[in-house]
Design a protein around this motif. Sequence first.
Motif, PDB file in Angstrom:
ATOM      1  N   VAL A  41       2.333  -8.250  48.742  1.00  0.00           N
ATOM      2  CA  VAL A  41       2.552  -7.855  50.140  1.00  0.00           C
ATOM      3  C   VAL A  41       4.044  -7.701  50.404  1.00  0.00           C
ATOM      4  N   LEU A  42       4.820  -8.670  49.953  1.00  0.00           N
ATOM      5  CA  LEU A  42       6.267  -8.609  50.205  1.00  0.00           C
ATOM      6  C   LEU A  42       6.910  -7.419  49.502  1.00  0.00           C
ATOM      7  N   SER A  43       6.471  -7.101  48.284  1.00  0.00           N
ATOM      8  CA  SER A  43       7.063  -5.960  47.579  1.00  0.00           C
ATOM      9  C   SER A  43       6.655  -4.635  48.213  1.00  0.00           C
ATOM     10  N   SER A  44       5.430  -4.558  48.743  1.00  0.00           N
ATOM     11  CA  SER A  44       5.002  -3.305  49.375  1.00  0.00           C
ATOM     12  C   SER A  44       5.683  -3.075  50.717  1.00  0.00           C
ATOM     13  N   LEU A  45       6.130  -4.159  51.354  1.00  0.00           N
ATOM     14  CA  LEU A  45       6.792  -4.022  52.654  1.00  0.00           C
ATOM     15  C   LEU A  45       8.311  -4.056  52.559  1.00  0.00           C
ATOM     16  N   GLU A  46       8.822  -4.258  51.379  1.00  0.00           N
ATOM     17  CA  GLU A  46      10.272  -4.365  51.191  1.00  0.00           C
ATOM     18  C   GLU A  46      10.971  -3.066  51.598  1.00  0.00           C
ATOM     19  N   GLY A  47      11.981  -3.200  52.419  1.00  0.00           N
ATOM     20  CA  GLY A  47      12.767  -2.052  52.851  1.00  0.00           C
ATOM     21  C   GLY A  47      12.166  -1.278  54.012  1.00  0.00           C
ATOM     22  N   LYS A  48      11.045  -1.733  54.548  1.00  0.00           N
ATOM     23  CA  LYS A  48      10.399  -1.044  55.665  1.00  0.00           C
ATOM     24  C   LYS A  48      10.448  -1.935  56.900  1.00  0.00           C
ATOM     25  N   THR A  49      10.512  -1.298  58.045  1.00  0.00           N
ATOM     26  CA  THR A  49      10.394  -2.049  59.292  1.00  0.00           C
ATOM     27  C   THR A  49       8.915  -2.114  59.650  1.00  0.00           C
ATOM     28  N   VAL A  50       8.564  -3.015  60.526  1.00  0.00           N
ATOM     29  CA  VAL A  50       7.173  -3.143  60.955  1.00  0.00           C
ATOM     30  C   VAL A  50       6.718  -1.854  61.633  1.00  0.00           C
ATOM     31  N   GLU A  51       7.606  -1.229  62.373  1.00  0.00           N
ATOM     32  CA  GLU A  51       7.264   0.018  63.060  1.00  0.00           C
ATOM     33  C   GLU A  51       6.916   1.112  62.050  1.00  0.00           C
ATOM     34  N   GLU A  52       7.689   1.204  60.959  1.00  0.00           N
ATOM     35  CA  GLU A  52       7.400   2.202  59.924  1.00  0.00           C
ATOM     36  C   GLU A  52       6.052   1.906  59.264  1.00  0.00           C
ATOM     37  N   PHE A  53       5.798   0.636  59.006  1.00  0.00           N
ATOM     38  CA  PHE A  53       4.550   0.242  58.370  1.00  0.00           C
ATOM     39  C   PHE A  53       3.354   0.573  59.256  1.00  0.00           C
ATOM     40  N   ILE A  54       3.476   0.326  60.550  1.00  0.00           N
ATOM     41  CA  ILE A  54       2.393   0.636  61.492  1.00  0.00           C
ATOM     42  C   ILE A  54       2.193   2.147  61.582  1.00  0.00           C
ATOM     43  N   ALA A  55       3.272   2.906  61.591  1.00  0.00           N
ATOM     44  CA  ALA A  55       3.165   4.368  61.633  1.00  0.00           C
ATOM     45  C   ALA A  55       2.436   4.896  60.397  1.00  0.00           C
ATOM     46  N   GLU A  56       2.729   4.321  59.211  1.00  0.00           N
ATOM     47  CA  GLU A  56       2.032   4.724  57.990  1.00  0.00           C
ATOM     48  C   GLU A  56       0.539   4.423  58.105  1.00  0.00           C
ATOM     49  N   GLY A  57       0.215   3.249  58.649  1.00  0.00           N
ATOM     50  CA  GLY A  57      -1.186   2.876  58.824  1.00  0.00           C
ATOM     51  C   GLY A  57      -1.907   3.803  59.782  1.00  0.00           C
ATOM     52  N   ASN A  58      -1.243   4.198  60.853  1.00  0.00           N
ATOM     53  CA  ASN A  58      -1.852   5.126  61.810  1.00  0.00           C
ATOM     54  C   ASN A  58      -2.125   6.475  61.170  1.00  0.00           C
ATOM     55  N   GLU A  59      -1.212   6.932  60.305  1.00  0.00           N
ATOM     56  CA  GLU A  59      -1.417   8.201  59.604  1.00  0.00           C
ATOM     57  C   GLU A  59      -2.630   8.108  58.682  1.00  0.00           C
ATOM     58  N   LYS A  60      -2.772   6.974  58.001  1.00  0.00           N
ATOM     59  CA  LYS A  60      -3.918   6.797  57.107  1.00  0.00           C
ATOM     60  C   LYS A  60      -5.219   6.748  57.901  1.00  0.00           C
ATOM     61  N   LEU A  61      -5.204   6.079  59.061  1.00  0.00           N
ATOM     62  CA  LEU A  61      -6.403   6.015  59.874  1.00  0.00           C
ATOM     63  C   LEU A  61      -6.777   7.381  60.442  1.00  0.00           C
ATOM     64  N   ALA A  62      -5.786   8.199  60.737  1.00  0.00           N
ATOM     65  CA  ALA A  62      -6.061   9.529  61.286  1.00  0.00           C
ATOM     66  C   ALA A  62      -6.761  10.410  60.259  1.00  0.00           C
ATOM     67  N   SER A  63      -6.574  10.135  58.966  1.00  0.00           N
ATOM     68  CA  SER A  63      -7.198  10.957  57.935  1.00  0.00           C
ATOM     69  C   SER A  63      -8.598  10.489  57.570  1.00  0.00           C
ATOM     70  N   VAL A  64      -9.082   9.397  58.156  1.00  0.00           N
ATOM     71  CA  VAL A  64     -10.422   8.897  57.885  1.00  0.00           C
ATOM     72  C   VAL A  64     -11.420   9.759  58.648  1.00  0.00           C
ATOM     73  N   PRO A  65     -12.437  10.277  57.969  1.00  0.00           N
ATOM     74  CA  PRO A  65     -13.408  11.117  58.666  1.00  0.00           C
ATOM     75  C   PRO A  65     -14.215  10.303  59.680  1.00  0.00           C
ATOM     76  N   THR A  66     -14.610  10.984  60.743  1.00  0.00           N
ATOM     77  CA  THR A  66     -15.400  10.324  61.777  1.00  0.00           C
ATOM     78  C   THR A  66     -16.872  10.349  61.400  1.00  0.00           C
ATOM     79  N   SER A  67     -17.690   9.682  62.143  1.00  0.00           N
ATOM     80  CA  SER A  67     -19.112   9.569  61.815  1.00  0.00           C
ATOM     81  C   SER A  67     -19.955  10.686  62.416  1.00  0.00           C
ATOM     82  N   SER A  68     -19.350  11.700  62.993  1.00  0.00           N
ATOM     83  CA  SER A  68     -20.135  12.754  63.626  1.00  0.00           C
ATOM     84  C   SER A  68     -20.977  13.515  62.606  1.00  0.00           C
TER      85      SER A  68
END
Length: 107
Positions: A41-68
């Motif tokens: 966890v520490l190595s994957s977050l090294e050099g990133k701010t929490v805001e950058e990490f959350i933005a990356e997560g939001n991008e990944k969630l946006a690419s998840v297909p919906t259940s329609s």
Amino acid sequence: MKYLAAYLLLNAAGTTPNAENVKAVLSSVGIDAEEEKVAAVLSSLEGKTVEEFIAEGNEKLASVPTSSGAAASSGAAAGASGEAAAEEAAEEEAEESDDEMGFGLFD
């Protein structure tokens, strides 16, 4: 997930998240921290701010297909077997109706 939560708690508290601090947070709630997972966890977050990490997560969630798509395919299947569905609905109504028996749950 628990390792990330400990990291974010430390960051929100203004404490520098490092391996010892993450382990301390986890042990305070009775979790034995695994050294490899803390390091990952520490190595994957090294050099990133929490805001950058959350933005990356939001991008990944946006690419998840919906259940329609699943709802549309189940609707097509239900249309093909409409007669069976009608019979099941009639059976469910008969099972759910306790009023015909002369008593209810709170009588």
